[in-house]
Design an enzyme around this catalytic site. Structure first.
Site, PDB file in Angstrom:
ATOM      1  N   ARG A 147       0.982  -0.929  -0.347  1.00 30.73           N
ATOM      2  CA  ARG A 147      -0.176   0.411   0.312  1.00 30.73           C
ATOM      3  C   ARG A 147       0.800   1.196   0.207  1.00 30.73           C
ATOM      4  NH1 ARG A 147      -3.251  -2.640  -1.893  1.00 30.73           N
ATOM      5  NH2 ARG A 147      -5.423  -2.966  -1.520  1.00 30.73           N
ATOM      6  N   ASP A 207       4.697   0.168  -7.241  1.00 32.64           N
ATOM      7  CA  ASP A 207       3.044   0.212  -7.985  1.00 32.64           C
ATOM      8  C   ASP A 207       2.059   0.800  -6.812  1.00 32.64           C
ATOM      9  OD1 ASP A 207       1.600  -1.187 -10.083  1.00 32.64           O
ATOM     10  OD2 ASP A 207       0.934  -2.944  -8.576  1.00 32.64           O
ATOM     11  N   GLU A 215      -3.876   6.731  -3.412  1.00 31.08           N
ATOM     12  CA  GLU A 215      -4.662   6.256  -3.584  1.00 31.08           C
ATOM     13  C   GLU A 215      -5.621   5.284  -2.601  1.00 31.08           C
ATOM     14  OE1 GLU A 215      -3.704   2.937  -6.531  1.00 31.08           O
ATOM     15  OE2 GLU A 215      -1.833   3.014  -5.539  1.00 31.08           O
ATOM     16  N   HIS A 264      -0.470   1.292 -10.036  1.00 31.76           N
ATOM     17  CA  HIS A 264      -1.144  -0.215  -9.581  1.00 31.76           C
ATOM     18  C   HIS A 264      -1.564  -1.412 -10.475  1.00 31.76           C
ATOM     19  CE1 HIS A 264      -3.815  -0.411  -5.680  1.00 31.76           C
ATOM     20  NE2 HIS A 264      -3.791  -1.645  -6.194  1.00 31.76           N
ATOM     21  N   GLY A 276      -0.452  -5.211 -10.447  1.00 33.07           N
ATOM     22  CA  GLY A 276      -0.502  -5.587  -9.235  1.00 33.07           C
ATOM     23  C   GLY A 276      -1.143  -7.546  -9.968  1.00 33.07           C
ATOM     24  N   SER A 277      -2.656  -6.931  -9.823  1.00 34.59           N
ATOM     25  CA  SER A 277      -3.135  -8.008 -10.826  1.00 34.59           C
ATOM     26  C   SER A 277      -3.067  -8.194 -12.291  1.00 34.59           C
ATOM     27  CB  SER A 277      -4.305  -8.089 -10.311  1.00 34.59           C
ATOM     28  OG  SER A 277      -5.898  -6.818 -10.513  1.00 34.59           O
TER      29      SER A 277
END
Length: 330
Positions: free
Chosen positions: A237, A261, A266, A292, A294-295
């Site tokens: 985070r 990332d 945020e 961001h 990550g996924s």
């Protein structure tokens, strides 16, 4: 009338088709995210919201959407969502805990390789200045033989450790909850206190959720304890680090590089969150940033969408969802 489901962000058409089997979804057609005002305008008469990391759910949101029964968040870390407020309003809050770990660990290793080998920095140089042949420039640090400190040894931390095992690193970790001895042996990781981890690690990866205890855990004082020339990578985070302190540590040479990332801007739940990345951090050449991601693997995001849709279907059918984080008031 079918239940209305507001999807706050672009999702795969197959996910929308899944939702249409039992509800009436409303979603952006472009690859974008609805603003808070747009979400509120649509959700006032909705039974469900399929939310994302860019959303924020609080008392104001819930009071404006009295028909809501479930907020299904297509994510794992729900610090931007007030689970207790949802419960008071009789709204389930659900997450998708199992699908984001592996792609996030992949990206953590990618960012680590990038910042330590100065890949992005060298790429910018070639694009700006061309390539005239080999020169003794952009020397970085390798992973082989490096001491890597994993700050947080949850699911993502263990997934990163498994990936780094093949690089010949010496793995250390800091976490209030020690791993079982047999898992430490299997991963080749040794537990240290935070100060010792910072002082001895060539590379530190922040893999922590955002809590009151982890907010600005890596501040100026903590960064001053880092091994000189260490690298820092953050995929947990944004507000686990103090971005201004990171910029200062880079300028002072305490840190040799920073990759992230995730960003402080945020973290909607924090009233004093910044509205931008510090310009000094953006301008520093020894940084690597991704938005961001990550996924952000197409097949993974599709499965995340299906998992979030399934939990909406469960709640609307009067069933308990697979992965709730609260217990709504009856």
């Amino acid at each position: 009338m079918p239940d209305k489901v507001v999807v706050t962000h672009w999702v795969d058409e197959d996910v929308l088709a899944c939702l249409r089997r039992f509800a009436e979804p409303v979603a952006p057609e472009e690859r974008t995210v609805l603003s808070r005002a747009e979400v509120l305008a649509q959700a006032r008469d909705a039974s469900a919201v399929l939310a994302c990391m860019a959303d924020r759910v609080d008392e104001e949101f819930l009071a404006a959407c009295p028909r809501l029964r479930v907020i299904s968040a297509a994510l794992k870390g729900f610090d931007n969502f007030d689970a207790d407020a949802c419960a008071r309003h009789g709204v389930w809050l659900t997450i998708v805990p199992d699908l984001l770990t592996e792609p996030t660990a992949d990206l953590a290793v990618a960012l680590t390789l990038d910042v330590t080998r100065r890949v992005t920095e060298a790429d910018r140089h070639v694009r700006a200045h061309g390539f005239a042949g080999w020169r003794p420039t952009f020397y970085g640090s390798g992973l082989t033989g490096a001491t890597v400190g994993l700050l947080g040894m949850g699911e993502v931390g263990r997934a990163v450790a498994r990936r780094l095992a093949g690089f010949g690193c010496a793995l250390r970790y800091a976490d209030p909850r020690p791993l079982p001895p047999e898992e430490e042996r299997r991963l080749g990781a040794r537990r240290l206190e935070l100060g010792d981890l910072l002082a001895t690690s060539d590379i530190v990866l922040a893999l922590l959720p955002l809590t009151a205890e982890t907010h600005h855990l890596l501040d100026a004082a903590a960064l001053a304890r880092c091994k000189p020339g260490a690298y820092l990578v953050n995929v947990g985070r944004g507000s686990v680090v103090d971005e201004h302190a990171v910029a200062g540590a880079l300028s002072a040479g305490t840190l040799a590089g920073y990759a992230a990332d995730v960003f402080e801007l945020e973290d909607w739940a924090l009233p004093d969150r910044p509205d931008r990345i510090p310009p000094a951090l953006l301008a520093h050449p020894r940084t690597v940033f991704t938005p961001h991601l990550g996924s952000a693997v197409a097949a993974v995001r599709r499965e995340i969408g299906f998992a979030a849709a399934r939990q909406i279907e469960q709640v609307l059918a009067g069933e308990r969802p697979d992965h709730p984080v609260n217990e709504p008031a009856r």
